[in-house]
Scaffold this motif. Structure first.
Motif, PDB file in Angstrom:
ATOM      1  N   TRP A   1       0.822  -1.206   0.000  1.00 17.06           N
ATOM      2  CA  TRP A   1       0.000   0.000   0.000  1.00 17.06           C
ATOM      3  C   TRP A   1       0.852   1.249   0.000  1.00 17.06           C
ATOM      4  CZ3 TRP A   1       0.000   4.164   2.783  1.00 17.06           C
ATOM      5  CH2 TRP A   1       0.027   4.153   4.175  1.00 17.06           C
TER       6      TRP A   1
ATOM      7  N   GLU B   1       1.728   1.860  -3.556  1.00 14.94           N
ATOM      8  CA  GLU B   1       0.567   2.368  -4.295  1.00 14.94           C
ATOM      9  C   GLU B   1       0.311   3.838  -3.986  1.00 14.94           C
ATOM     10  OE1 GLU B   1      -3.335   0.206  -4.619  1.00 14.94           O
ATOM     11  OE2 GLU B   1      -4.069   1.942  -3.498  1.00 14.94           O
ATOM     12  N   LYS B   2       0.266   4.166  -2.693  1.00 18.91           N
ATOM     13  CA  LYS B   2      -0.049   5.539  -2.292  1.00 18.91           C
ATOM     14  C   LYS B   2       1.047   6.508  -2.710  1.00 18.91           C
ATOM     15  CE  LYS B   2      -3.713   4.066  -0.884  1.00 18.91           C
ATOM     16  NZ  LYS B   2      -4.645   4.031  -2.017  1.00 18.91           N
TER      17      LYS B   2
ATOM     18  N   THR C   1       3.070   6.239  -5.209  1.00 25.41           N
ATOM     19  CA  THR C   1       2.986   6.437  -6.655  1.00 25.41           C
ATOM     20  C   THR C   1       1.865   7.410  -6.982  1.00 25.41           C
ATOM     21  OG1 THR C   1       3.824   4.192  -7.016  1.00 25.41           O
ATOM     22  CG2 THR C   1       2.731   5.263  -8.882  1.00 25.41           C
TER      23      THR C   1
END
Lengths: 235, 235
Positions: free
Chosen positions: A92, A95-96, A98
């Motif tokens: 996560w 993801e965050k 990015t």
């Protein structure tokens, strides 16, 4: 620009989508020849295309337009972090980070690291989907996991920070960082850096910083550090 | 202050740990009578205690010292958000927001919401464990899910912002927010607010803001908005 974005690092050369992207385009989204799609090369360019061959493994497209879209932040932003034991927390964070914007992820092995290796492939997939989801055209870099020593000895043209929990002289990152500066920030493992690592880093030009008064998990600290830099550059 | 923190909202009155905390203390951490533990009431106070009765369902403690620790940010910080379809994304947002600091979570139902209800119990557990993990003594509030209308019509003493993706006149949150102001920020569902909701909010004193140029997922936008406020107050 069509709403669904696809990723093909070689689009300009081969006019083709990679296998996973082709599958998504044809099998999931049921795109037909002639349909308009947008493709990014992950290097700052959007390509307005139309589907020519809806092949489930190698879609062929025709390029109609090119739109350069450089990243939305003016600096080089690198984060070196000790991956957490729970893989989903690393996922996560990647993801965050990015989504909000980062140039380079540098996973590292530290003295107190509970995780010494990292599967890059899955993290790369997450980076690609987060880049597409956030409508960016630049894919961050993810380096292979390296040792703490390698990381602090690698030259970096910008401010170098180490965030740790020891009671040494530390500046709040938000107060010491200046808009426009390139940044490399080091975030340690669950058990923090070792005192020796903090010393080594300091001797190699890293400045000790804190990210506020609350004790943050590794992955939270990573995201907080990155966003702090973005906010300052946004002021 | 001992390293493991326990939560008991009624500690001052009954000197007792709730069932789940008692279980964790006795069955997981194997604490014995006489062992030192720290307990917070979630309202800004740490209690230095020693275990008197290591009961697996209702630990009794003796209080030796009291340490007031107010929250580390100077303002009221409220976030009203449309919970995402995937529950895990709501869970990590609540965990991360509690770590970095928030006063009140206000889940709301919006026109484009894919999730109309929310199990509070699990989110409360996550808030408690994030509060303990980040060594805070104040537990954020989580209100029951309410309608968008209720949220925008509830009086709030501070700046009121709505973050949306429509091409209206918007200020970057980081630039319009001023240090020291109380904040209520609204974050919409995956499909954004409806145009009507944006109008209603604007007519009720909410200012339209953006959180940067990248398109962020709901839960990322929530965290980014909160941390932006923290950074400005930290400068």
């Amino acid at each position: 620009m069509s709403d669904t974005l696809f990723y093909s690092p070689t689009i300009e050369q081969d006019r083709m989508l990679p296998e996973t992207e082709s599958h998504h385009c044809v099998k999931v989204l049921r795109k037909q020849p002639g349909d308009a799609i947008t493709v990014t090369d992950g290097q700052g360019v959007f390509y307005d295309c139309s589907l020519v061959d809806a092949h489930p493994k190698k879609c062929m497209v025709q390029i109609h337009g090119i739109l350069k879209q450089p990243k939305s932040w003016p600096i080089r932003l690198h984060v070196a972090f000790a991956p957490t034991k729970q893989m989903e927390r690393n996922e996560w964070f990647v993801e965050k980070a990015t989504e909000i914007g980062v140039d380079k992820f540098v996973p590292m092995r530290c003295g107190f690291s509970e995780r010494k290796d990292l599967k890059q492939e899955r993290l790369n997939k997450i980076m690609v989907s987060a880049m597409k989801q956030s409508k960016q055209a630049v894919l961050p870099q993810l380096t292979p996991i390296s040792s703490f020593e390698e990381v602090i000895l690698t030259p970096f043209d910008g401010r170098k920070f180490i965030a740790h929990c020891y009671e040494t002289e530390k500046q709040p990152l938000a107060q010491t960082y200046r808009k426009g500066e390139n940044v490399l920030v080091l975030i340690g493992p669950e058990g923090d850096f070792t005192p020796e690592e903090v010393n080594q880093a300091t001797q190699n030009g890293f400045e000790s910083v804190n990210l506020g008064t609350n004790r943050l998990r590794t992955e939270t600290a990573c995201l907080v550090a990155l966003h702090t830099i973005h906010v300052i550059n946004h002021l």
